[in-house]
Scaffold this motif. Structure first.
Motif, mmCIF file in Angstrom:
data_model
loop_
_atom_site.group_PDB
_atom_site.id
_atom_site.type_symbol
_atom_site.label_atom_id
_atom_site.label_comp_id
_atom_site.label_asym_id
_atom_site.label_seq_id
_atom_site.Cartn_x
_atom_site.Cartn_y
_atom_site.Cartn_z
ATOM 1 N N GLY C 85 0.843 -1.188 0.000
ATOM 2 C CA GLY C 85 0.000 0.000 0.000
ATOM 3 C C GLY C 85 0.876 1.236 0.000
ATOM 4 N N ALA C 86 0.273 2.338 0.440
ATOM 5 C CA ALA C 86 1.008 3.605 0.401
ATOM 6 C C ALA C 86 2.276 3.540 1.244
ATOM 7 C CB ALA C 86 0.098 4.735 0.883
ATOM 8 N N GLN C 87 2.225 2.835 2.381
ATOM 9 C CA GLN C 87 3.399 2.769 3.264
ATOM 10 C C GLN C 87 4.528 1.984 2.611
ATOM 11 O OE1 GLN C 87 1.817 1.276 7.036
ATOM 12 N NE2 GLN C 87 2.582 3.148 7.971
ATOM 13 N N ALA C 88 4.156 0.842 1.983
ATOM 14 C CA ALA C 88 5.187 0.041 1.320
ATOM 15 C C ALA C 88 5.824 0.851 0.207
ATOM 16 C CB ALA C 88 4.556 -1.239 0.768
ATOM 17 N N TYR C 89 4.984 1.631 -0.478
ATOM 18 C CA TYR C 89 5.497 2.484 -1.555
ATOM 19 C C TYR C 89 6.491 3.495 -1.000
ATOM 20 C CZ TYR C 89 5.495 6.582 -4.636
ATOM 21 O OH TYR C 89 5.863 7.670 -5.393
ATOM 22 N N ALA C 90 6.086 4.135 0.090
ATOM 23 C CA ALA C 90 6.952 5.170 0.665
ATOM 24 C C ALA C 90 8.275 4.576 1.122
ATOM 25 C CB ALA C 90 6.231 5.866 1.817
ATOM 26 N N ALA C 91 8.232 3.327 1.565
ATOM 27 C CA ALA C 91 9.469 2.715 2.050
ATOM 28 C C ALA C 91 10.431 2.439 0.906
ATOM 29 C CB ALA C 91 9.125 1.412 2.785
ATOM 30 N N ALA C 92 9.890 1.918 -0.194
ATOM 31 C CA ALA C 92 10.772 1.631 -1.336
ATOM 32 C C ALA C 92 9.951 1.513 -2.589
ATOM 33 C CB ALA C 92 11.533 0.327 -1.096
ATOM 34 N N HIS C 93 10.358 2.220 -3.632
ATOM 35 C CA HIS C 93 9.670 2.102 -4.904
ATOM 36 C C HIS C 93 10.634 2.326 -6.051
ATOM 37 C CE1 HIS C 93 9.094 6.433 -3.681
ATOM 38 N NE2 HIS C 93 9.628 6.612 -4.894
ATOM 39 N N THR C 94 10.213 1.984 -7.247
ATOM 40 C CA THR C 94 11.078 2.226 -8.397
ATOM 41 C C THR C 94 11.242 3.735 -8.562
ATOM 42 O OG1 THR C 94 9.193 2.236 -9.895
ATOM 43 C CG2 THR C 94 10.331 0.132 -9.616
ATOM 44 N N PRO C 95 12.439 4.168 -8.875
ATOM 45 C CA PRO C 95 12.673 5.611 -8.959
ATOM 46 C C PRO C 95 11.723 6.264 -9.959
ATOM 47 C CG PRO C 95 14.731 4.399 -9.051
ATOM 48 C CD PRO C 95 13.648 3.385 -9.151
ATOM 49 N N GLY C 96 11.136 7.384 -9.534
ATOM 50 C CA GLY C 96 10.272 8.126 -10.450
ATOM 51 C C GLY C 96 8.843 7.646 -10.486
ATOM 52 N N SER C 97 8.515 6.600 -9.714
ATOM 53 C CA SER C 97 7.137 6.111 -9.813
ATOM 54 C C SER C 97 6.237 6.867 -8.848
ATOM 55 C CB SER C 97 7.075 4.607 -9.513
ATOM 56 O OG SER C 97 7.497 4.349 -8.184
ATOM 57 N N ILE C 98 4.949 6.924 -9.206
ATOM 58 C CA ILE C 98 3.943 7.493 -8.308
ATOM 59 C C ILE C 98 3.059 6.342 -7.835
ATOM 60 C CG2 ILE C 98 3.887 9.794 -9.334
ATOM 61 C CD1 ILE C 98 1.435 8.792 -10.950
ATOM 62 N N HIS C 99 2.276 6.625 -6.815
ATOM 63 C CA HIS C 99 1.483 5.544 -6.214
ATOM 64 C C HIS C 99 -0.005 5.796 -6.322
ATOM 65 C CE1 HIS C 99 -0.367 3.254 -2.773
ATOM 66 N NE2 HIS C 99 0.316 2.302 -3.393
ATOM 67 N N SER C 100 -0.736 4.747 -6.579
ATOM 68 C CA SER C 100 -2.194 4.807 -6.492
ATOM 69 C C SER C 100 -2.654 3.471 -5.918
ATOM 70 C CB SER C 100 -2.804 5.022 -7.883
ATOM 71 O OG SER C 100 -4.210 5.070 -7.784
ATOM 72 N N ASP C 101 -3.291 3.522 -4.804
ATOM 73 C CA ASP C 101 -3.722 2.280 -4.147
ATOM 74 C C ASP C 101 -4.851 1.639 -4.973
ATOM 75 O OD1 ASP C 101 -5.165 0.407 -2.452
ATOM 76 O OD2 ASP C 101 -4.043 1.228 -0.774
#
Lengths: 382, 50, 347
Positions: C85-101
């Motif tokens: 979810g949003a927390q997992a995204y904030a912890a680590a994501h592919t560079p430049g990606s945005i998040h939408s649950d």
């Protein structure tokens, strides 16, 4: 063999409870009720319980249409026959108006024609050979009669054969059902129905008188008639239509045939919506079966509660032959005649349908023939 | 006779159970069967409909 | 610019000669304009050829080298479905990606008490526009890459984007797990997208609605593909939001899990996908499941990877189908199953 002695009851005879069969009856009934309740069908549970009550009442009163009609035909003795009319009258009080006024309820109807008459006649023959009719077979099987087991088996077989024959006999012709409430409204229809019962009773009493026989129903037939009539109303209320005995046999037979690999679904009868549904669905979805199971177990319970169950020996082979033939004729006849004494006669007359009386008038001569054939099988004339 | 009856009752109840439990689930109300037009409790059609 | 002789051979009369002379008259300004147009046209042609066929699945390495491309939007859709979810995204994501649950942001909505339905065009325009996606974007959907279930999220997001008219869509093959496995760098924090105005062009050709499915069930004309596990198909279990057990009469069972390799957390090779999809006769097909999630995987395989362009998604699926008691259901469920459930031994 387990039985317990209790203090002496009526007439000083010891009442011995046959725990095994009483237990079997109560356990079986409980299992069936549990299954239908788990299926969210309280009305089905009511049908089982209503049937259970009917089984007890029939057994305790020894309420036999077969024997009472035989006594009337041979000796003019009318008490039992009139007791049977009491059942119909009480039932009619509920069935005629409610079926006419509520779309959720229906009466027993049937077309008038050769099928009805032939079926009723053949049934009449069979019931005298078998020593029992629709209700009689049930409560005497429940009472522990081995002979009736044979009758019931052939009743079921005959019912399946009848289901295959019925469409052809319907094709011989006939007219649509004639229902008094259709012409006279719910209350006019009820009045005519009750009047027809009174007229029939008067005629029966006249015959009894002429032959110097009794016509006052015994206490068994009087009390039994009232109780059975009331329980018939319960069954009607729970099932939406009057008590039907023989449709269940047709379903049991067809399911057994299916289990043995015979595909009946191609026959016309089994393509009609009602039978098709009954064959495909659980036997506990069939109102007729639910009531019949109740009657069987109720009779077993009543029989086992007072004396050792199924203690009588097997009757001679000739008698069993009559039982089998009688059962076969009843099964086949009931399908063509749209029911037995309960489904067609009691149900039909109590619904204000003309077919009920026609069934009765066709079955009586059949009984005469059956009575005449009884001695051939070592059975009494009376 | 008794033993025959015991067998019959047990087999009968077993048969009812097997038939019931192997029959289709009725988890939702089945649409009403079209029994309309039936002329008898067994569902026979009316002579006038022929 | 036509330099070849006109069709039909050499001119035969004066009119044609006059037309030819007018056409070929040498005018310098005109020529320069035409040349520039030609260059721009060729460049655009080359560019569109290069990106026109966005591959439905892209490898981590491809994404790594292309992540700075203009118009590329990397959409991380992790949600509770994959345990993120949003927390997992904030912890680590592919560079430049945005998040939408995927589960909460509004990719599916409840309408008329039926959950998980396709949002309206207006709702989607807002959802997608707010993510900085417009008609020219190339969206790369990044699932967690942990199961066929979370792949289904990506497939459904893909389908939704295509439904509203986004032309270039891809899914990161293997999801974030593949990115990690490839040893590629990760970012933390939250990148807030700059909203864009997105105008939807609804592609009704990939959606099947209840009315159309009713017609197919009654009269045929397409194969109904049930993407659920066999236990759902046969009525041994059902989605909580469904009102009945079983499948739409006549449907074929093609479990979406068959297309997925759980060891690599990717779809199977195309040849294997084609072999499995052979069970579905050629011609129109409609994929469904409980809520259009598993079915999106079947749709993606059939429509995008195997080129079966007459495949549609019945997004409402069984939850919508069973909301109306008059729609037929086929089921092998017995009263024994009911009894087991009543005793707590089954579903």
């Amino acid at each position: 063999m387990s039985s317990a002695s209790l203090a002496a009851s009526e007439k000083g005879a010891a009442v011995r409870i046959d725990l095994l069969f009483l237990g079997l009856a109560l356990a079986s009934t409980s299992i069936l009720i549990a299954l239908v309740l788990l299926d969210h069908q309280p009305a089905s549970a009511a049908l089982i319980l209503g049937g259970f009550g009917l089984g007890i009442a029939f057994l305790k009163a020894e309420f036999s249409y077969t024997a009472s009609w035989r006594r009337f035909l041979t000796r003019g003795e009318a008490g039992g026959l009139l007791g049977g009319l009491i059942v119909i009258a009480i039932c009619a009080l509920a069935v005629v108006p409610v079926a006419a006024l509520s779309p959720k309820f229906g009466g027993a109807i049937a077309p008038l024609g050769p099928s009805l008459i032939i079926g009723a006649f053949v049934f009449g023959v069979g019931m005298q050979l078998a020593n029992g009719c629709g209700s009689g077979t049930l409560y005497t099987v429940g009472g522990g009669s081995g002979r009736m087991l044979v009758t019931l088996l052939f009743f079921v077989i005959g019912s399946v054969l009848g289901s295959l024959s019925l469409p052809a006999f319907l094709a011989l012709g006939g007219v649509d059902p004639v229902l008094a409430p259709d012409y006279l409204g719910p209350w006019g229809g009820l009045a005519v129905t009750l009047a027809s019962i009174v007229v029939a009773a008067a005629l029966i009493i006249a015959v009894a008188r002429r032959r110097g026989a009794t016509f006052i129903p015994s206490r068994s037939y009087l009390v039994g008639g009232i109780v059975i009539g009331l329980l018939c109303v319960v069954v009607f209320a729970a099932g939406g239509h009057p008590w039907s005995v023989t449709f269940a046999y047709t379903v049991w037979g067809a399911k057994a045939a299916a289990a043995l690999g015979f595909d009946l679904s191609q026959f016309a009868f089994w393509q009609w919506p009602g039978p098709k549904h009954a064959l495909a669905e659980s036997v506990l979805s069939d109102t007729s079966s639910l009531t019949d199971f109740g009657v069987l177990f109720g009779a077993v319970a009543a029989a086992a509660a007072t004396k050792p169950f199924a203690a009588a020996p097997w009757p001679p082979m000739k008698s069993l032959l009559a039982a089998g033939i009688g059962g076969l004729l009843m099964g086949w006849g009931a399908r063509l005649g749209f029911g037995c004494n309960i489904g067609a006669f009691v149900g039909g007359v109590a619904s204000g349908s003309l077919h009920g009386w026609i069934w009765f008038l066709a079955a009586l001569p059949g009984c005469l023939v059956g009575i005449r054939l009884r001695p051939l099988f070592g059975l009494s004339r009376e | 006779m008794r033993s025959v009856y015991v067998v019959v009752v047990l087999l009968g109840v077993a048969a009812i159970l097997v038939d019931h439990l192997s029959s289709p689930s009725s988890d939702r109300a089945v649409s009403p069967e079209d029994f309309a037009g039936a002329c008898a409790p067994c569902g026979a059609p009316c002579p006038s409909k022929k | 610019m036509q330099l070849a002789p006109p069709a039909g051979g050499l001119p035969r009369n004066e009119n044609e000669i006059a037309t030819m002379k007018a056409f070929f008259r040498f005018r310098p300004a005109c020529a320069v304009r035409r040349l520039r147009a030609a260059i721009l046209f060729s460049a655009a042609l080359a560019a569109s050829v290069a990106g026109a066929h966005a591959e439905p699945l892209v490898a981590a390495e491809w994404l790594s080298s292309h992540r700075a491309d203009p118009n590329l939007v990397i959409l991380d859709i992790r949600s509770a479905i994959d345990g993120g979810g949003a927390q997992a995204y904030a912890a680590a994501h592919t560079p430049g990606s945005i998040h939408s649950d995927y589960d909460k942001a509004g990719w599916r909505v409840t309408r008329n008490n039926v959950p998980f339905m396709v949002p309206t065009a207006a709702e989607l325009e807002k959802l997608i526009g707010d993510l900085g996606i417009d008609e020219d974007s190339h969206v790369v959907v990044v699932p967690a890459g942990v199961s066929v279930l979370d792949f289904g999220s990506a497939a459904r997001a893909y389908w939704t984007l295509k439904y509203v008219g986004v032309k270039e869509i891809s899914i990161l093959d293997g999801g974030l797990a593949a990115w990690r496995q490839a040893g590629l760098p990760l970012e933390s924090g939250t990148k807030t997208p700059s909203p864009k105005i997105f105008t939807a062009t609804i592609d009704k050709n990939i959606l099947a609605e209840a009315g159309e499915v009713e017609a197919i069930e009654g009269k045929g004309g397409a194969t109904l593909v049930d993407a659920r596990p066999a236990s759902f198909f046969y009525g041994k279990e059902k989605a909580p939001a469904s009102q009945a057990y079983g499948h739409i009469p006549g449907a074929l069972n093609v479990d979406s899990a068959q297309f997925y390799d759980p060891k690599t957390n990717r779809l199977k090779p195309k040849a294997e996908l084609a072999a499995i999809a052979n069970a579905v006769p050629m011609g129109p097909a409609v994929s469904y499941c409980n809520t259009g999630h598993w079915a999106a995987t079947d749709w993606l395989v059939l429509h995008e990877l195997l080129g079966r362009k007459d495949t549609r998604l019945y997004a409402g699926s069984m939850v919508e189908w069973t909301s109306n008691a008059n729609r037929p259901i086929e089921s092998s469920r017995t009263k024994w199953d009911d009894l087991k459930k009543a005793l707590g031994l089954g579903s």
